[in-house]
Write a protein that holds these residues in place. Structure first.
Motif, PDB file in Angstrom:
ATOM      1  N   ASN A 238      -4.157   1.843  -6.362  1.00  0.00           N
ATOM      2  CA  ASN A 238      -4.105   0.583  -5.624  1.00  0.00           C
ATOM      3  C   ASN A 238      -4.860   0.624  -4.302  1.00  0.00           C
ATOM      4  O   ASN A 238      -4.952  -0.391  -3.618  1.00  0.00           O
ATOM      5  N   LEU A 239      -5.387   1.785  -3.911  1.00  0.00           N
ATOM      6  CA  LEU A 239      -6.045   1.911  -2.617  1.00  0.00           C
ATOM      7  C   LEU A 239      -7.385   1.171  -2.623  1.00  0.00           C
ATOM      8  O   LEU A 239      -8.275   1.468  -3.429  1.00  0.00           O
ATOM      9  N   VAL A 240      -7.522   0.197  -1.698  1.00  0.00           N
ATOM     10  CA  VAL A 240      -8.757  -0.593  -1.618  1.00  0.00           C
ATOM     11  C   VAL A 240      -9.469  -0.418  -0.286  1.00  0.00           C
ATOM     12  O   VAL A 240     -10.635  -0.790  -0.156  1.00  0.00           O
ATOM     13  N   SER A 241      -8.804   0.149   0.735  1.00  0.00           N
ATOM     14  CA  SER A 241      -9.406   0.304   2.061  1.00  0.00           C
ATOM     15  C   SER A 241      -9.043   1.672   2.616  1.00  0.00           C
ATOM     16  O   SER A 241      -7.874   2.074   2.589  1.00  0.00           O
ATOM     17  N   LEU A 242     -10.051   2.392   3.142  1.00  0.00           N
ATOM     18  CA  LEU A 242      -9.848   3.744   3.645  1.00  0.00           C
ATOM     19  C   LEU A 242     -10.647   3.950   4.918  1.00  0.00           C
ATOM     20  O   LEU A 242     -11.827   3.606   4.987  1.00  0.00           O
ATOM     21  N   LEU A 265     -12.634  -0.401  -2.165  1.00  0.00           N
ATOM     22  CA  LEU A 265     -13.634  -1.425  -1.850  1.00  0.00           C
ATOM     23  C   LEU A 265     -14.223  -1.244  -0.456  1.00  0.00           C
ATOM     24  O   LEU A 265     -15.394  -1.564  -0.239  1.00  0.00           O
ATOM     25  N   GLU A 266     -13.434  -0.746   0.501  1.00  0.00           N
ATOM     26  CA  GLU A 266     -13.872  -0.632   1.890  1.00  0.00           C
ATOM     27  C   GLU A 266     -13.699   0.813   2.353  1.00  0.00           C
ATOM     28  O   GLU A 266     -12.633   1.398   2.185  1.00  0.00           O
ATOM     29  N   LEU A 267     -14.762   1.354   2.950  1.00  0.00           N
ATOM     30  CA  LEU A 267     -14.738   2.732   3.439  1.00  0.00           C
ATOM     31  C   LEU A 267     -15.282   2.772   4.854  1.00  0.00           C
ATOM     32  O   LEU A 267     -16.374   2.265   5.130  1.00  0.00           O
ATOM     33  N   GLU A 268     -14.509   3.361   5.776  1.00  0.00           N
ATOM     34  CA  GLU A 268     -14.927   3.541   7.166  1.00  0.00           C
ATOM     35  C   GLU A 268     -14.842   5.024   7.511  1.00  0.00           C
ATOM     36  O   GLU A 268     -13.812   5.657   7.299  1.00  0.00           O
ATOM     37  N   LEU A 289     -17.219   0.277  -4.513  1.00  0.00           N
ATOM     38  CA  LEU A 289     -17.373   0.154  -3.062  1.00  0.00           C
ATOM     39  C   LEU A 289     -18.333  -0.985  -2.711  1.00  0.00           C
ATOM     40  O   LEU A 289     -19.463  -1.049  -3.215  1.00  0.00           O
ATOM     41  N   HIS A 290     -17.892  -1.901  -1.828  1.00  0.00           N
ATOM     42  CA  HIS A 290     -18.763  -3.004  -1.406  1.00  0.00           C
ATOM     43  C   HIS A 290     -18.894  -3.107   0.112  1.00  0.00           C
ATOM     44  O   HIS A 290     -19.687  -3.909   0.607  1.00  0.00           O
ATOM     45  N   SER A 291     -18.125  -2.308   0.882  1.00  0.00           N
ATOM     46  CA  SER A 291     -18.204  -2.368   2.341  1.00  0.00           C
ATOM     47  C   SER A 291     -18.157  -0.953   2.903  1.00  0.00           C
ATOM     48  O   SER A 291     -17.272  -0.168   2.549  1.00  0.00           O
ATOM     49  N   PHE A 292     -19.120  -0.638   3.795  1.00  0.00           N
ATOM     50  CA  PHE A 292     -19.164   0.676   4.419  1.00  0.00           C
ATOM     51  C   PHE A 292     -19.382   0.518   5.909  1.00  0.00           C
ATOM     52  O   PHE A 292     -20.232  -0.258   6.356  1.00  0.00           O
ATOM     53  N   LYS A 293     -18.598   1.285   6.706  1.00  0.00           N
ATOM     54  CA  LYS A 293     -18.757   1.346   8.150  1.00  0.00           C
ATOM     55  C   LYS A 293     -18.743   2.804   8.552  1.00  0.00           C
ATOM     56  O   LYS A 293     -17.788   3.525   8.263  1.00  0.00           O
ATOM     57  N   SER A 304     -25.097   5.108  -1.999  1.00  0.00           N
ATOM     58  CA  SER A 304     -26.123   5.137  -3.043  1.00  0.00           C
ATOM     59  C   SER A 304     -25.520   4.806  -4.404  1.00  0.00           C
ATOM     60  O   SER A 304     -24.465   5.345  -4.785  1.00  0.00           O
ATOM     61  N   ASP A 305     -26.206   3.913  -5.137  1.00  0.00           N
ATOM     62  CA  ASP A 305     -25.803   3.516  -6.495  1.00  0.00           C
ATOM     63  C   ASP A 305     -24.431   2.865  -6.526  1.00  0.00           C
ATOM     64  O   ASP A 305     -23.702   2.978  -7.522  1.00  0.00           O
ATOM     65  N   ARG A 306     -24.078   2.202  -5.430  1.00  0.00           N
ATOM     66  CA  ARG A 306     -22.813   1.479  -5.382  1.00  0.00           C
ATOM     67  C   ARG A 306     -23.061   0.065  -4.879  1.00  0.00           C
ATOM     68  O   ARG A 306     -23.967  -0.155  -4.076  1.00  0.00           O
ATOM     69  N   PRO A 307     -22.279  -0.922  -5.339  1.00  0.00           N
ATOM     70  CA  PRO A 307     -22.564  -2.341  -5.057  1.00  0.00           C
ATOM     71  C   PRO A 307     -22.186  -2.760  -3.641  1.00  0.00           C
ATOM     72  O   PRO A 307     -21.385  -3.687  -3.431  1.00  0.00           O
ATOM     73  N   VAL A 308     -22.747  -2.108  -2.631  1.00  0.00           N
ATOM     74  CA  VAL A 308     -22.407  -2.392  -1.238  1.00  0.00           C
ATOM     75  C   VAL A 308     -23.113  -3.669  -0.783  1.00  0.00           C
ATOM     76  O   VAL A 308     -24.331  -3.810  -0.926  1.00  0.00           O
ATOM     77  N   THR A 309     -22.340  -4.604  -0.214  1.00  0.00           N
ATOM     78  CA  THR A 309     -22.889  -5.853   0.319  1.00  0.00           C
ATOM     79  C   THR A 309     -22.627  -6.012   1.813  1.00  0.00           C
ATOM     80  O   THR A 309     -23.224  -6.880   2.442  1.00  0.00           O
ATOM     81  N   ALA A 310     -21.729  -5.230   2.383  1.00  0.00           N
ATOM     82  CA  ALA A 310     -21.425  -5.281   3.822  1.00  0.00           C
ATOM     83  C   ALA A 310     -21.607  -3.894   4.401  1.00  0.00           C
ATOM     84  O   ALA A 310     -21.004  -2.923   3.920  1.00  0.00           O
ATOM     85  N   LEU A 311     -22.434  -3.787   5.453  1.00  0.00           N
ATOM     86  CA  LEU A 311     -22.788  -2.492   6.014  1.00  0.00           C
ATOM     87  C   LEU A 311     -22.742  -2.567   7.527  1.00  0.00           C
ATOM     88  O   LEU A 311     -23.342  -3.464   8.130  1.00  0.00           O
ATOM     89  N   GLU A 312     -22.028  -1.642   8.158  1.00  0.00           N
ATOM     90  CA  GLU A 312     -21.952  -1.558   9.614  1.00  0.00           C
ATOM     91  C   GLU A 312     -22.225  -0.121  10.031  1.00  0.00           C
ATOM     92  O   GLU A 312     -21.488   0.793   9.665  1.00  0.00           O
TER      93      GLU A 312
END
Length: 587
Positions: A238-242, A265-268, A289-293, A304-312
């Motif tokens: 169930n983990l979607v944000s880390l 989905l979100e990785l910081e 993964l769609h968001s990386f900070k 790389s090779d992941r559907p990232v659409t938000a990048l910080e």
């Protein structure tokens, strides 16, 4: 208004609709709505009590007595709330403790009774810890500087509706104990006493229901061990944000941990690595993964090779020996990142003002269809003139004496503070309804609301209406030479008149819907820096008109500090102050 004037008609609207209406009101308004009638009292009381906060304030030599009284009133309010039926309405608790009071007697030895502040604070802390079990409907809890012992963990385990737990600067007594079923868990810096220090995993939150996990700082490895030791490890389905801090000793362990997070989905990332990871990330890890900070030099590794659409891109470069990147390195790194994530729609980066033009040009080249851009621009420090005592002559003896004088020894403060349990509390009462215990941060809401200034119905293109005055279209100024270093120079550079052959200072994607132009001011770290260079309302007027001509689809422009402009039709409106600017391009 007709419904409120006639209480017999209030039930014509369902209760759910009234709750939805009043959920957007402030405590200042809720405290008055409970006096309208019994029906509104029953609706607004739960809203008024659902969020509770205890904050500690700074204590100094002059104001220590008021701090002691404030802490004592907080303790009395907490005791009263614990014993009242209103405890069932509490949904969110925020306790912001401190350890500053422990050193007051050493910091202010001339104040005889300043130890009363620490004694009162410890009583407040103990009252809070013992009262937690009274809030059975609690959903979210934030605590700092609270000892997490077995007794507290048993109390938290008994709160069956608790979903969110945030711990910061807490002392953890024992790594084992009741495991909590949480949806969100944030573990900030924590420590163990020398006598209770243990080895092995730190088990606090169960992996079964966890959706958001944040391990800010300190040593997160013992917590990750709870899900990686004693195979087979428990997957976090169930983990979607880390959010996690990486160190050299845990990079291999972290790669295995990500393989247990198929729905992430979100990785910081915050990184203190000394070198890039040697092994690549498995293709089966974090496939959604769609968001990386995180650091710019680690971005390509994780996305790389992941559907990232938000990048910080934040937290520096990611490596200890490369905190200050060279000017030429950032466009090069953006090229590598764009190859790894070409479909980014939301992008954020923090750069120095002199390189903003080159960075924006690279962003526009790599992601021309960007819809949201956040630029955090740092000013360049201008050296401040210092006092030259070598050039002073004999006539300047008084000035030299003033520069070299030491502060006088403070006088002995023998004042005592009397704390009584009969102290008057701020309450809201009604003839037949129970008193309402107010929070400490409600005291500044007692004043009357300011009347809104009427806005003219017609604004000429380019003109601005703010604070009861009408300002015409701003006149352009002479462009400055070279790269801007401060906010004032940046504004002049952005708004300078240009011919058809000249490119704008910032080359931005024309598809932008939202632009965040945030200034990281010098005076955050240098108190003596010039504060007059901030984005004033007049500078916001100039910049907005200059930028909207480049981006026809721009709908939002954020200058930070609650200065957010949104376009509705042909008018820009500041959502905080209500100021308005007539668009030049959509009139």
């Amino acid at each position: 208004m007709e419904l409120i004037d006639d209480p017999s008609k209030l039930h014509l609207l369902p209760t759910e609709l009234w709750i939805k209406c009043w959920s957007y009101t402030s405590n200042w308004e809720l405290r008055r709505l409970v006096r309208v009638c019994r029906y509104f009292c029953d609706i607004c009381l739960p809203l008024l009590f659902q969020e509770q906060t205890v904050r500690t304030s700074y204590c100094d030599r002059e104001g220590w007595i008021s701090v002691a009284h404030s802490l004592h009133r907080g303790k009395l309010r907490l005791k009263k709330l614990q014993a009242a039926p209103h405890a069932a309405f509490v949904r969110y608790w925020r306790f912001q403790g401190t350890d500053d009071y422990e050193s007051l007697e050493d910091d202010f030895p001339s104040v005889v009774n300043i130890g009363t502040v620490e004694e009162t604070y410890l009583e407040l802390l103990q009252t809070f810890v013992t009262s937690l079990g009274s809030f059975q409907n609690l959903r979210s809890l934030q605590m700092s500087y609270v000892e997490l012992n077995r007794s507290v963990r048993r109390t938290l385990k008994a709160l069956e509706r608790l979903e969110t737990l945030e711990l910061s600067q807490c002392c953890v007594v024992g790594r084992t104990g009741p495991v909590l079923s949480l949806q969100e868990f944030k573990l900030g810096k924590w420590w163990e006493t020398s006598t209770q220090r243990e080895k092995g995993p730190l088990k606090i939150a169960s992996a079964r229901a966890l959706r958001k996990l944040s391990l800010d700082s300190g040593h997160p490895r013992p917590f990750l061990d709870a899900y990686l030791t004693n195979p087979p490890s428990t997957p976090l389905h169930n983990l979607v944000s880390l959010h996690v801090t990486l160190k050299d000793s845990m990079i291999d362990q972290f790669r295995r941990f990500l393989c247990r997070c198929p729905q992430l989905l979100e990785l910081e990332i915050e990184s203190f690595l000394s070198a890039p990871p040697k092994k690549s990330l498995r293709a089966t890890a974090i496939p959604r993964l769609h968001s990386f900070k995180g650091p710019r030099l680690l971005a390509a590794y994780f996305i790389s090779d992941r559907p990232v659409t938000a990048l910080e891109l934040a937290h520096g470069s990611g490596f200890k020996n490369e905190h200050k990147p060279a000017k030429k390195d950032i466009p090069r790194d953006l090229t590598l990142i764009s190859d790894a994530a070409p479909a980014v729609q939301s992008f954020a980066i923090r750069v120095l003002m002199p390189v903003a033009s080159e960075v924006c040009a690279a962003i526009t080249t790599h992601w021309p269809n960007l819809s949201e851009l956040r630029l955090v621009l740092r000013e360049v420090r201008i050296p401040r003139a210092t006092v030259d005592t070598d050039g002073l002559d004999s006539d300047d003896d008084e000035l030299l004496a003033e520069l070299e004088a030491e502060p006088n020894e403070p006088a002995i403060d023998e004042r005592a503070v009397e704390l009584s349990d009969c102290d008057t509390l701020s309450t809201t009462s009604s003839p037949s309804w129970p008193n309402i215990v107010l929070r400490d941060d409600d005291s500044d809401l007692d004043g009357e609301l300011e009347e809104s200034v009427p806005v003219p119905k017609v604004l000429l293109p380019g003109s601005m209406y703010a604070y009861g005055q009408l300002f015409p279209f701003p006149q352009p100024r002479q462009a400055i030479e070279g790269s801007p270093r401060t906010t004032a120079e940046l504004v002049d550079k952005l708004c300078a008149p240009s011919s058809s052959s000249d490119a704008p200072f910032l080359t931005l994607p024309t598809s932008l819907h939202s632009l965040h132009l945030i200034i990281h001011h010098l005076w955050h770290h240098f108190p003596h820096a010039n504060r007059s260079s901030a984005f004033t309302i007049h500078n916001q007027h100039r910049v907005l008109l200059a930028l909207e001509g480049q981006m026809a689809d721009l709908r939002e422009l954020d200058f930070g500090a609650r200065s957010v402009w949104r376009r509705y039709g042909d008018v820009w409106t500041d959502v905080s102050s209500g100021a308005k600017i007539a668009s030049m391009c959509h009139a």
